[in-house]
Design an enzyme around this catalytic site. Structure first.
Site, PDB file in Angstrom:
ATOM      1  N   GLU A   1      37.520  33.377  29.500  1.00  0.00           N
ATOM      2  CA  GLU A   1      38.940  33.040  29.685  1.00  0.00           C
ATOM      3  C   GLU A   1      39.173  31.585  29.324  1.00  0.00           C
ATOM      4  OE1 GLU A   1      40.002  34.160  33.676  1.00  0.00           O
ATOM      5  OE2 GLU A   1      39.471  36.245  33.334  1.00  0.00           O
TER       6      GLU A   1
ATOM      7  N   HIS B   1      45.146  36.288  33.450  1.00  0.00           N
ATOM      8  CA  HIS B   1      44.612  36.060  34.805  1.00  0.00           C
ATOM      9  C   HIS B   1      45.663  35.419  35.719  1.00  0.00           C
ATOM     10  CE1 HIS B   1      40.768  35.148  37.319  1.00  0.00           C
ATOM     11  NE2 HIS B   1      41.803  35.478  38.083  1.00  0.00           N
TER      12      HIS B   1
ATOM     13  N   ARG C   1      37.209  40.233  38.264  1.00  0.00           N
ATOM     14  CA  ARG C   1      36.690  39.202  37.373  1.00  0.00           C
ATOM     15  C   ARG C   1      36.184  39.903  36.120  1.00  0.00           C
ATOM     16  NH1 ARG C   1      39.107  36.314  40.174  1.00  0.00           N
ATOM     17  NH2 ARG C   1      38.434  34.462  41.320  1.00  0.00           N
TER      18      ARG C   1
HETATM   19  C1  DGY Z   1      41.770  34.769  43.000  1.00  0.00           C
HETATM   20  O1  DGY Z   1      42.439  34.054  43.771  1.00  0.00           O
HETATM   21  O2  DGY Z   1      40.549  34.798  43.045  1.00  0.00           O
HETATM   22  C2  DGY Z   1      42.444  35.670  42.020  1.00  0.00           C
HETATM   23  O3  DGY Z   1      41.755  35.719  40.818  1.00  0.00           O
HETATM   24  C3  DGY Z   1      43.913  35.370  41.839  1.00  0.00           C
HETATM   25  O4  DGY Z   1      44.463  35.837  40.675  1.00  0.00           O
END
Ligand code: DGY
Length: 323
Positions: A266, A285, A237
């Site tokens: 984002e 992402h 993240r």
């Molecule tokens: C999630 O599923 O948390 C991931 O960020 C997938 O990209």
């Protein structure tokens, strides 16, 4: 009577059909965000909610008096207010397992693209700037036989370690809350403190979930501890990194480059200085974004939801809410 559920984003037809066998399904069928008023009105009568990273906070829960389970279509669950869910006795689930290999593939594509400067080279060819002769301008760095440091050795970390060891003959180091003897045995992965891992690794992959303990885990001090030749990859993240410190480290050569799937904000702003840096590869992402995996995640989320509604303990309750 079947329990009512709300699905806050489009899901594959097969998943919807499966849900309808067990529930009264109401859904938001657009990729545009649902407006607050509509969302809150939908929540008034439902016992189950499927969301994909949408914020589930106290305010939302106050509009959902009958809610028993929130099923998140993602492995990360920093969108959930765990304390508020706990107080209400609401179960929350996520989708570990369904996306591990897919995210690991994406991490490797970031490693390779950054080391071998793939997007930069693609642009160069398209711009008609490919010249015969001195080709040093095209040089990158090797990935094979280098040292990979993985921060966060969960299932995705293990899938990355496997690719690194078996595919690229890399040495693997890792840092994690707990030791993983099975990963050490299978891939020769060596446990390191965070400072040791940062100082030794040629490639550093950050895969840790976002929690209070991991927020801004990597900042100025940690970038300064890395090799000047290091390539940093973040697919966890954006908030696990101090983005300003990372920008400075990339601008002044503290590290060689970065491959990023996630950002503090984002979608990333077009004014973000990261987008001006040639030593950075950026993605929107999309760690789990393949058709097969997204379908599997949605089906797993549906199964989690139905288990919870039908009185069984779903297999993927988020760790903080397990009995
Ligand atoms: C999630 O599923 O948390 C991931 O960020 C997938 O990209």
């Amino acid at each position: 009577m079947k329990p009512a559920v709300f699905v806050a984003r489009p899901i594959p037809a097969a998943v919807e059909a499966f849900l309808r066998e067990h529930c009264e399904v109401r859904k938001w069928d657009s990729y545009e965000p649902i407006g607050r008023d509509r969302y809150f009105a939908e929540l008034a009568a439902v016992e189950g909610l499927i969301t994909s990273g949408g914020l589930v906070n106290r305010e939302l829960l106050s509009h959902a008096p009958k809610l028993k389970i929130v099923s998140n279509i993602s492995v990360g669950y920093n969108n959930l207010d765990i304390e508020a869910l706990r107080e209400r006795g609401i179960v929350a689930t996520h989708t570990p397992g369904a996306l591990d290999e897919t995210v690991a593939d994406l991490v490797f594509s970031l490693i390779l693209a950054t080391a071998r400067r793939v997007p930069e080279m693609d642009k160069l060819v398209r711009a008609g700037e490919w010249r015969k002769g001195d080709d040093r301008v095209l040089f990158g760095v090797d990935v094979h036989h280098k040292k990979l440091g993985i921060i966060g050795m969960g299932r995705i970390g293990e899938a990355i370690a496997r690719r690194a060891k078996l595919g690229f003959r890399m040495d693997v180091a890792y840092h994690n809350r707990s030791r993983k003897p099975e990963v050490e045995a299978a891939y020769g992965a060596e446990y390191r403190t965070l400072p040791e891992l940062l100082a030794e690794s040629d490639f550093i992959v950050l895969m840790t979930p976002l929690t209070k303990d991991t927020e801004r885990l990597i900042g100025r001090e940690q970038f300064a501890a890395m090799k000047r030749s290091a390539i940093f990859i973040n697919a966890s993240r954006g908030q696990t990194v101090d983005e300003q410190a990372m920008i400075a480290a990339l601008q002044d050569g503290t590290i060689r480059g970065a491959g990023l799937d996630v950002f503090e904000q984002e979608p990333v702003s077009p004014d973000n200085p990261l987008l001006q840096l040639p030593n950075v590869v950026v993605l929107p992402h999309l760690g789990s974004a393949t058709t097969e995996t997204r379908d599997a995640m949605a089906m797993l989320a549906a199964r989690n939801l139905i288990d919870g509604l039908e009185g069984r303990t779903p297999p993927n309750v988020i760790p903080e809410l397990r009995a």
